[in-house]
Design an enzyme around this catalytic site. Sequence first.
Site, PDB file in Angstrom:
ATOM      1  N   ASP A 106       0.759  -1.282   0.179  1.00  0.00           N
ATOM      2  CA  ASP A 106       0.166   0.052   0.129  1.00  0.00           C
ATOM      3  C   ASP A 106       0.908   1.262   0.140  1.00  0.00           C
ATOM      4  O   ASP A 106       0.422   2.432  -0.121  1.00  0.00           O
ATOM      5  CB  ASP A 106      -1.100   0.070   1.336  1.00  0.00           C
ATOM      6  CG  ASP A 106      -0.256  -0.123   2.692  1.00  0.00           C
ATOM      7  OD1 ASP A 106       0.870   0.212   2.649  1.00  0.00           O
ATOM      8  OD2 ASP A 106      -0.871  -0.772   3.506  1.00  0.00           O
ATOM      9  N   HIS A 121       6.931  -7.750  -0.800  1.00  0.00           N
ATOM     10  CA  HIS A 121       5.971  -8.276  -1.640  1.00  0.00           C
ATOM     11  C   HIS A 121       5.487  -7.207  -2.901  1.00  0.00           C
ATOM     12  O   HIS A 121       4.537  -7.406  -3.469  1.00  0.00           O
ATOM     13  CB  HIS A 121       4.664  -8.576  -0.792  1.00  0.00           C
ATOM     14  CG  HIS A 121       4.742  -9.843   0.125  1.00  0.00           C
ATOM     15  ND1 HIS A 121       3.982 -10.170   1.188  1.00  0.00           N
ATOM     16  CD2 HIS A 121       5.712 -10.634   0.092  1.00  0.00           C
ATOM     17  CE1 HIS A 121       4.371 -11.195   1.586  1.00  0.00           C
ATOM     18  NE2 HIS A 121       5.500 -11.677   1.351  1.00  0.00           N
ATOM     19  N   CYS A 132       6.114  -9.228 -23.125  1.00  0.00           N
ATOM     20  CA  CYS A 132       7.305  -8.306 -23.558  1.00  0.00           C
ATOM     21  C   CYS A 132       8.227  -7.579 -22.563  1.00  0.00           C
ATOM     22  O   CYS A 132       9.296  -7.009 -22.800  1.00  0.00           O
ATOM     23  CB  CYS A 132       7.002  -7.711 -24.462  1.00  0.00           C
ATOM     24  SG  CYS A 132       6.137  -6.127 -24.210  1.00  0.00           S
ATOM     25  N   SER A 193       0.451 -11.771  11.081  1.00  0.00           N
ATOM     26  CA  SER A 193       0.353 -12.887  11.448  1.00  0.00           C
ATOM     27  C   SER A 193       1.728 -14.177  11.450  1.00  0.00           C
ATOM     28  O   SER A 193       1.597 -15.018  12.047  1.00  0.00           O
ATOM     29  CB  SER A 193      -0.902 -13.607  10.885  1.00  0.00           C
ATOM     30  OG  SER A 193      -0.742 -13.781   9.384  1.00  0.00           O
TER      31      SER A 193
END
Length: 251
Positions: A106, A121, A132, A193
């Site tokens: 975010d 991530h 391409c 977590s």
Amino acid sequence: MSHEAQTCAGLIREANAIAVLTGAGISTNAGIPDFRGPKGLYITKKYDPDTVFDINAFYRDPEPFYAFARDFIELEKTIKPTFTHSFLSKLEESGKLKGNITQNIDALHQKAGSKNVLEMHGSFWTSRCVDCGKMYTYEKLKDHLITSPNVPCCDCQGTIKPDIVFFGENVKYFEESIQLAASVDLFFVIGTSCVVFPAAMIPSYVTGKIVVVNLSEVRLNASNVSLAVQDDIDRFFKEVAGYLEKENNEK
Ligand code: CNA
């Protein structure tokens, strides 16, 4: 004020070098649902993360991901960093916090002013054609999603995919994250977590003290957890900031 917040403020004061690993829980107070928290996507089932963020599912049919992406670009216009994003940014500015390892996509750490952010991530800010490799900016992707109901395609007709790490893809900055985690004497694990690998392994490389702050219990494979706090992240860090401010004023 809680004893845990006071202890945490003491650990920050004594530390020479701090780093953090953050997860979706740091952004829930900004209005972005997490996966596994009480209002997470696995509970509300608004999207199925196992389908939306699975790379093979994306190659088969990118529509479910782009249904999520359309909602994300709407949300992104309004979301603001939380108290804790700003707290961490100020700690970095003070020189104590050396870096933020995040599993989030975010960009709220950067919006809060943090400079050294390792986005394990990936993020939405760049996208690529899966055929391409041509790169597209967030603005381009956003324009496409606003003006067309179709899945974004490259000039070569390949599907465009944001540089988010999907389930089944390699994470980014893993070596850098390990090095950072191993180099500090205080490490925070905030709002995760710790079940998504390999990010969940990062705390096991920490040789300094670990502080965990999360609403639900987090089981870490690490013996050096000095403090494990089950509380709302912003509520807790507001208290910690209060203690640090008080100590500064008393100096
Ligand atoms: P997760 O598995 O959903 O865990 C989040 C944890 O945060 C849960 O244990 C919650 O109990 C806890 N939590 C939620 N809100 C709060 C709060 N206010 N105070 C304290 N604790 C809270 O998410 P992880 O980050 O561990 O899992 C990794 C996935 C989630 C990564 O692949 C992320 O990309 C992905 N994700 C990211 C975002 C984002 O970018 N904001 C949002 C949703 C999912």
